[in-house]
Scaffold this motif. Structure first.
Motif, PDB file in Angstrom:
ATOM      1  N   ASN A 101      74.488  92.015 -68.633  1.00  0.00           N
ATOM      2  CA  ASN A 101      75.217  91.032 -69.443  1.00  0.00           C
ATOM      3  C   ASN A 101      76.726  91.129 -69.331  1.00  0.00           C
ATOM      4  O   ASN A 101      77.428  90.142 -69.539  1.00  0.00           O
ATOM      5  N   ASN A 102      77.254  92.306 -69.026  1.00  0.00           N
ATOM      6  CA  ASN A 102      78.703  92.499 -69.085  1.00  0.00           C
ATOM      7  C   ASN A 102      79.369  92.895 -67.766  1.00  0.00           C
ATOM      8  O   ASN A 102      80.550  92.605 -67.582  1.00  0.00           O
ATOM      9  N   LEU A 103      78.666  93.576 -66.889  1.00  0.00           N
ATOM     10  CA  LEU A 103      79.311  94.127 -65.697  1.00  0.00           C
ATOM     11  C   LEU A 103      78.842  93.524 -64.382  1.00  0.00           C
ATOM     12  O   LEU A 103      79.601  93.481 -63.425  1.00  0.00           O
ATOM     13  N   GLU A 104      77.610  93.066 -64.324  1.00  0.00           N
ATOM     14  CA  GLU A 104      77.032  92.633 -63.059  1.00  0.00           C
ATOM     15  C   GLU A 104      77.823  91.501 -62.417  1.00  0.00           C
ATOM     16  O   GLU A 104      78.023  91.481 -61.197  1.00  0.00           O
ATOM     17  N   ALA A 105      78.319  90.560 -63.211  1.00  0.00           N
ATOM     18  CA  ALA A 105      79.108  89.450 -62.655  1.00  0.00           C
ATOM     19  C   ALA A 105      80.393  89.972 -62.003  1.00  0.00           C
ATOM     20  O   ALA A 105      80.780  89.513 -60.922  1.00  0.00           O
ATOM     21  N   SER A 106      81.024  90.957 -62.631  1.00  0.00           N
ATOM     22  CA  SER A 106      82.236  91.547 -62.046  1.00  0.00           C
ATOM     23  C   SER A 106      81.910  92.316 -60.779  1.00  0.00           C
ATOM     24  O   SER A 106      82.653  92.261 -59.795  1.00  0.00           O
ATOM     25  N   PHE A 107      80.785  93.041 -60.783  1.00  0.00           N
ATOM     26  CA  PHE A 107      80.356  93.766 -59.590  1.00  0.00           C
ATOM     27  C   PHE A 107      80.090  92.786 -58.447  1.00  0.00           C
ATOM     28  O   PHE A 107      80.503  93.012 -57.313  1.00  0.00           O
ATOM     29  N   TYR A 115      88.302  90.709 -52.725  1.00  0.00           N
ATOM     30  CA  TYR A 115      88.680  91.328 -54.002  1.00  0.00           C
ATOM     31  C   TYR A 115      89.928  92.179 -53.835  1.00  0.00           C
ATOM     32  O   TYR A 115      90.775  92.224 -54.691  1.00  0.00           O
ATOM     33  N   SER A 116      90.010  92.847 -52.696  1.00  0.00           N
ATOM     34  CA  SER A 116      91.154  93.683 -52.374  1.00  0.00           C
ATOM     35  C   SER A 116      91.304  93.716 -50.863  1.00  0.00           C
ATOM     36  O   SER A 116      90.316  93.722 -50.139  1.00  0.00           O
ATOM     37  N   GLU A 117      92.543  93.713 -50.405  1.00  0.00           N
ATOM     38  CA  GLU A 117      92.746  93.792 -48.959  1.00  0.00           C
ATOM     39  C   GLU A 117      92.486  95.200 -48.425  1.00  0.00           C
ATOM     40  O   GLU A 117      92.347  95.401 -47.234  1.00  0.00           O
ATOM     41  N   TYR A 118      92.409  96.168 -49.305  1.00  0.00           N
ATOM     42  CA  TYR A 118      92.228  97.560 -48.893  1.00  0.00           C
ATOM     43  C   TYR A 118      90.812  98.088 -49.115  1.00  0.00           C
ATOM     44  O   TYR A 118      90.474  99.161 -48.637  1.00  0.00           O
ATOM     45  N   ASN A 120      86.498  97.233 -49.782  1.00  0.00           N
ATOM     46  CA  ASN A 120      85.289  96.425 -49.920  1.00  0.00           C
ATOM     47  C   ASN A 120      84.369  97.169 -50.859  1.00  0.00           C
ATOM     48  O   ASN A 120      84.189  98.384 -50.731  1.00  0.00           O
ATOM     49  N   VAL A 121      83.766  96.457 -51.776  1.00  0.00           N
ATOM     50  CA  VAL A 121      82.918  97.075 -52.789  1.00  0.00           C
ATOM     51  C   VAL A 121      81.467  96.702 -52.528  1.00  0.00           C
ATOM     52  O   VAL A 121      81.143  95.538 -52.326  1.00  0.00           O
ATOM     53  N   TYR A 122      80.613  97.709 -52.501  1.00  0.00           N
ATOM     54  CA  TYR A 122      79.176  97.517 -52.438  1.00  0.00           C
ATOM     55  C   TYR A 122      78.602  98.311 -53.600  1.00  0.00           C
ATOM     56  O   TYR A 122      78.917  99.477 -53.758  1.00  0.00           O
ATOM     57  N   TYR A 123      77.771  97.694 -54.403  1.00  0.00           N
ATOM     58  CA  TYR A 123      77.232  98.424 -55.548  1.00  0.00           C
ATOM     59  C   TYR A 123      75.712  98.445 -55.475  1.00  0.00           C
ATOM     60  O   TYR A 123      75.090  97.585 -54.886  1.00  0.00           O
ATOM     61  N   PHE A 124      75.150  99.456 -56.089  1.00  0.00           N
ATOM     62  CA  PHE A 124      73.708  99.624 -56.107  1.00  0.00           C
ATOM     63  C   PHE A 124      73.335 100.354 -57.390  1.00  0.00           C
ATOM     64  O   PHE A 124      73.910 101.383 -57.706  1.00  0.00           O
ATOM     65  N   MET A 125      72.419  99.793 -58.106  1.00  0.00           N
ATOM     66  CA  MET A 125      71.897 100.449 -59.306  1.00  0.00           C
ATOM     67  C   MET A 125      70.392 100.212 -59.322  1.00  0.00           C
ATOM     68  O   MET A 125      69.938  99.068 -59.443  1.00  0.00           O
ATOM     69  N   THR A 126      69.637 101.256 -59.167  1.00  0.00           N
ATOM     70  CA  THR A 126      68.190 101.154 -59.045  1.00  0.00           C
ATOM     71  C   THR A 126      67.573 100.355 -60.177  1.00  0.00           C
ATOM     72  O   THR A 126      66.672  99.544 -59.948  1.00  0.00           O
ATOM     73  N   ALA A 127      68.070 100.522 -61.386  1.00  0.00           N
ATOM     74  CA  ALA A 127      67.506  99.839 -62.546  1.00  0.00           C
ATOM     75  C   ALA A 127      67.678  98.320 -62.475  1.00  0.00           C
ATOM     76  O   ALA A 127      66.958  97.577 -63.133  1.00  0.00           O
ATOM     77  N   LEU A 128      68.613  97.838 -61.676  1.00  0.00           N
ATOM     78  CA  LEU A 128      68.884  96.400 -61.610  1.00  0.00           C
ATOM     79  C   LEU A 128      68.143  95.681 -60.492  1.00  0.00           C
ATOM     80  O   LEU A 128      68.161  94.447 -60.444  1.00  0.00           O
ATOM     81  N   ILE A 129      67.521  96.398 -59.590  1.00  0.00           N
ATOM     82  CA  ILE A 129      66.927  95.772 -58.407  1.00  0.00           C
ATOM     83  C   ILE A 129      65.978  94.642 -58.786  1.00  0.00           C
ATOM     84  O   ILE A 129      66.082  93.532 -58.267  1.00  0.00           O
ATOM     85  N   PHE A 130      65.028  94.904 -59.666  1.00  0.00           N
ATOM     86  CA  PHE A 130      64.029  93.896 -60.014  1.00  0.00           C
ATOM     87  C   PHE A 130      64.686  92.676 -60.659  1.00  0.00           C
ATOM     88  O   PHE A 130      64.373  91.538 -60.300  1.00  0.00           O
ATOM     89  N   ASP A 131      65.595  92.890 -61.591  1.00  0.00           N
ATOM     90  CA  ASP A 131      66.230  91.765 -62.288  1.00  0.00           C
ATOM     91  C   ASP A 131      67.073  90.910 -61.344  1.00  0.00           C
ATOM     92  O   ASP A 131      67.044  89.680 -61.418  1.00  0.00           O
ATOM     93  N   ILE A 132      67.801  91.534 -60.458  1.00  0.00           N
ATOM     94  CA  ILE A 132      68.615  90.781 -59.501  1.00  0.00           C
ATOM     95  C   ILE A 132      67.713  90.068 -58.502  1.00  0.00           C
ATOM     96  O   ILE A 132      67.970  88.920 -58.132  1.00  0.00           O
TER      97      ILE A 132
END
Length: 164
Positions: A101-107, A115-118, A120-132
């Motif tokens: 509800n609060n962080l996934e959109a920013s991730f 997002y930055s010229e310096y 690249n962001v890749y995120y992974f959270m096992t608990a979110l796999i099914f929902d995403i």
């Protein structure tokens, strides 16, 4: 005795790799630190401390990383719980809900690039796999339904018949 002193010195610098804001060396000495880490990677007793964070191209002759990896633990214990083991399933569920509800959109925004010229962001959270995964499936299904509906409407308008 000399090996014990060397081991102590290695551990003293390595302890500062804990992301608590203490720089292991000044910015001017970062190339030296990169070389030091490359040599640490060559030592079987020390490789486990740095190997996870570096790409496979990082070595003594190439101290520039294309990718680095970090783990940023957060979320526990939640307010109202003594520790992370108390009602761990309930805490995990609350944390997952908060992140969605609060962080996934920013991730997601940060991971799209630009997002930055310096960085690249890749995120992974096992608990979110099914929902995403479900979010992706719902979006794809809705696009497919809209496409089929538009084709049906087009055929209906051009032929003048619902049943062809």
């Amino acid at each position: 005795a000399q090996s014990r002193v060397l081991s102590t010195q290695i551990m003293e610098i390595s302890r500062k790799f804990d992301a608590k804001g203490v720089e292991p060396v000044s910015n001017l000495k970062m190339p030296v630190l990169a070389e030091y880490v490359a040599y640490m990677k060559e030592l079987p007793s020390q490789a486990m401390f740095v190997d996870f964070h570096l790409d496979n191209q990082f070595n003594i002759s190439n101290t520039a990383c294309k990718f680095t990896r970090s783990i940023i633990p957060f979320g526990g214990p939640l307010k109202g719980y003594a520790d992370t083991k108390t009602n761990s399933t309930q805490q995990a569920s609350k944390l997952k809900e908060y992140v969605l509800n609060n962080l996934e959109a920013s991730f997601a925004k940060a991971s799209k690039g630009g997002y930055s010229e310096y960085l690249n962001v890749y995120y992974f959270m096992t608990a979110l796999i099914f929902d995403i995964f479900i979010q992706i499936l719902l979006m794809d299904a809705s696009l497919a339904i809209v496409s089929v509906a538009l084709v049906f409407i087009y055929i209906w308008i051009t032929t003048g018949s619902v049943f062809l």
